[in-house]
Design a protein around this motif. Sequence first.
Motif, PDB file in Angstrom:
ATOM      1  N   PRO A  23       0.803  -1.232   0.000  1.00 44.22           N
ATOM      2  CA  PRO A  23       0.000   0.000   0.000  1.00 44.22           C
ATOM      3  C   PRO A  23       0.831   1.276   0.000  1.00 44.22           C
ATOM      4  O   PRO A  23       0.456   2.261  -0.618  1.00 44.22           O
ATOM      5  CB  PRO A  23      -0.835  -0.134   1.276  1.00 44.22           C
ATOM      6  CG  PRO A  23      -0.950  -1.603   1.499  1.00 44.22           C
ATOM      7  CD  PRO A  23       0.361  -2.168   1.050  1.00 44.22           C
ATOM      8  N   ASP A  24       1.980   1.247   0.688  1.00 43.07           N
ATOM      9  CA  ASP A  24       2.789   2.458   0.783  1.00 43.07           C
ATOM     10  C   ASP A  24       3.558   2.760  -0.503  1.00 43.07           C
ATOM     11  O   ASP A  24       4.164   3.821  -0.630  1.00 43.07           O
ATOM     12  CB  ASP A  24       3.778   2.348   1.941  1.00 43.07           C
ATOM     13  CG  ASP A  24       3.081   2.380   3.292  1.00 43.07           C
ATOM     14  OD1 ASP A  24       1.916   2.833   3.333  1.00 43.07           O
ATOM     15  OD2 ASP A  24       3.682   1.948   4.283  1.00 43.07           O
ATOM     16  N   GLN A  37      -8.373   2.164  -5.847  1.00 44.34           N
ATOM     17  CA  GLN A  37      -7.686   1.468  -4.752  1.00 44.34           C
ATOM     18  C   GLN A  37      -6.890   2.450  -3.894  1.00 44.34           C
ATOM     19  O   GLN A  37      -6.896   2.373  -2.667  1.00 44.34           O
ATOM     20  CB  GLN A  37      -6.770   0.385  -5.315  1.00 44.34           C
ATOM     21  CG  GLN A  37      -6.126  -0.502  -4.259  1.00 44.34           C
ATOM     22  CD  GLN A  37      -5.193  -1.534  -4.877  1.00 44.34           C
ATOM     23  OE1 GLN A  37      -4.930  -1.514  -6.078  1.00 44.34           O
ATOM     24  NE2 GLN A  37      -4.692  -2.441  -4.060  1.00 44.34           N
ATOM     25  N   VAL A  38      -6.206   3.382  -4.544  1.00 46.23           N
ATOM     26  CA  VAL A  38      -5.429   4.388  -3.812  1.00 46.23           C
ATOM     27  C   VAL A  38      -6.337   5.228  -2.925  1.00 46.23           C
ATOM     28  O   VAL A  38      -6.052   5.455  -1.741  1.00 46.23           O
ATOM     29  CB  VAL A  38      -4.657   5.277  -4.804  1.00 46.23           C
ATOM     30  CG1 VAL A  38      -4.169   6.544  -4.112  1.00 46.23           C
ATOM     31  CG2 VAL A  38      -3.486   4.530  -5.396  1.00 46.23           C
ATOM     32  N   LEU A  41      -7.580   3.121   0.045  1.00 49.98           N
ATOM     33  CA  LEU A  41      -6.535   2.902   1.040  1.00 49.98           C
ATOM     34  C   LEU A  41      -6.357   4.124   1.930  1.00 49.98           C
ATOM     35  O   LEU A  41      -6.232   4.010   3.151  1.00 49.98           O
ATOM     36  CB  LEU A  41      -5.216   2.573   0.342  1.00 49.98           C
ATOM     37  CG  LEU A  41      -5.071   1.164  -0.246  1.00 49.98           C
ATOM     38  CD1 LEU A  41      -3.858   1.084  -1.149  1.00 49.98           C
ATOM     39  CD2 LEU A  41      -4.970   0.136   0.881  1.00 49.98           C
ATOM     40  N   THR A  47      -2.866   2.579   5.049  1.00 49.23           N
ATOM     41  CA  THR A  47      -1.499   2.818   4.612  1.00 49.23           C
ATOM     42  C   THR A  47      -0.816   3.707   5.644  1.00 49.23           C
ATOM     43  O   THR A  47      -1.472   4.460   6.362  1.00 49.23           O
ATOM     44  CB  THR A  47      -1.471   3.492   3.226  1.00 49.23           C
ATOM     45  OG1 THR A  47      -0.129   3.828   2.902  1.00 49.23           O
ATOM     46  CG2 THR A  47      -2.313   4.749   3.215  1.00 49.23           C
ATOM     47  N   PRO A  90      -9.541  -5.452   1.439  1.00 50.15           N
ATOM     48  CA  PRO A  90      -8.338  -6.263   1.243  1.00 50.15           C
ATOM     49  C   PRO A  90      -8.692  -7.738   1.085  1.00 50.15           C
ATOM     50  O   PRO A  90      -9.524  -8.284   1.802  1.00 50.15           O
ATOM     51  CB  PRO A  90      -7.541  -6.004   2.527  1.00 50.15           C
ATOM     52  CG  PRO A  90      -7.992  -4.648   2.976  1.00 50.15           C
ATOM     53  CD  PRO A  90      -9.445  -4.572   2.621  1.00 50.15           C
TER      54      PRO A  90
END
Length: 243
Positions: A23-24, A37-38, A41, A47, A90
């Motif tokens: 994620p990071d 998705q970004v 998160l 994240t 997830p």
Amino acid sequence: MGSPTCAERLGPRDLLNVSAEPPDELGVGVRGEHTAQVLALRQERLTTRRLTVRDPLQHPDSDVPLLRSQAEHWASHIIRPIRITAQWAPGLAASTIRFQEAGPYGEVIRPANTGFGVSYGLPVIVAGLMTEPGDILIVENPEAHLHPGGQSRLGRFLARVAGSGVQVMVETHSDHVLNGARLAVAEDRTLRAQDAIVHYFGREETVPIELTDRGELTQWPGGFFDQIESDLGRLARARRRSR
């Protein structure tokens, strides 16, 4: 960190594939395919990367620095007034993004029922908002599927990103994008003239063009965004002949 966004971005999709990247380390993707998705998160705080948008990139009308809120405000400013909801659980191999008309009774809209301007413009906005000083942001044809006003505002936004310490490289065929960047220099003062340079790739040579503090170009080679002047001149001559 480099963040390229190519001209062939994904059109409206009700379901989007997800990336297995940590994620990071996840960005919006070359085609904008990981934008939902970004946003999910960051929205769900899944994240450890910065959850808020840096001060220089925050929309002046929003006091909420979270990425989704800032993306919503900038997209409403640049493309059309919308609200954004992104979801990803997830373990599932798909993410979703939904849009809603502005206002308390706005209807929820599936991506397939929105114009391509939203799905093409949003990844560019999110990629810009995620940048940190020293990053490189590469955008090909940011103007795709946007009306002229949106193209100009996106040019101003990308110039703001550049003025915040990011190296922004834009390939464009739009004089509106260029003029938006010029306004960022002359009116917004979010980008210094000495930090902006334009390269015109002609048939026989490449011409570097600098900007002044007033947003003026130091030279204007033939063939460089001059089609509207050429067409208007021909129209004027045609009108005179028809009298």
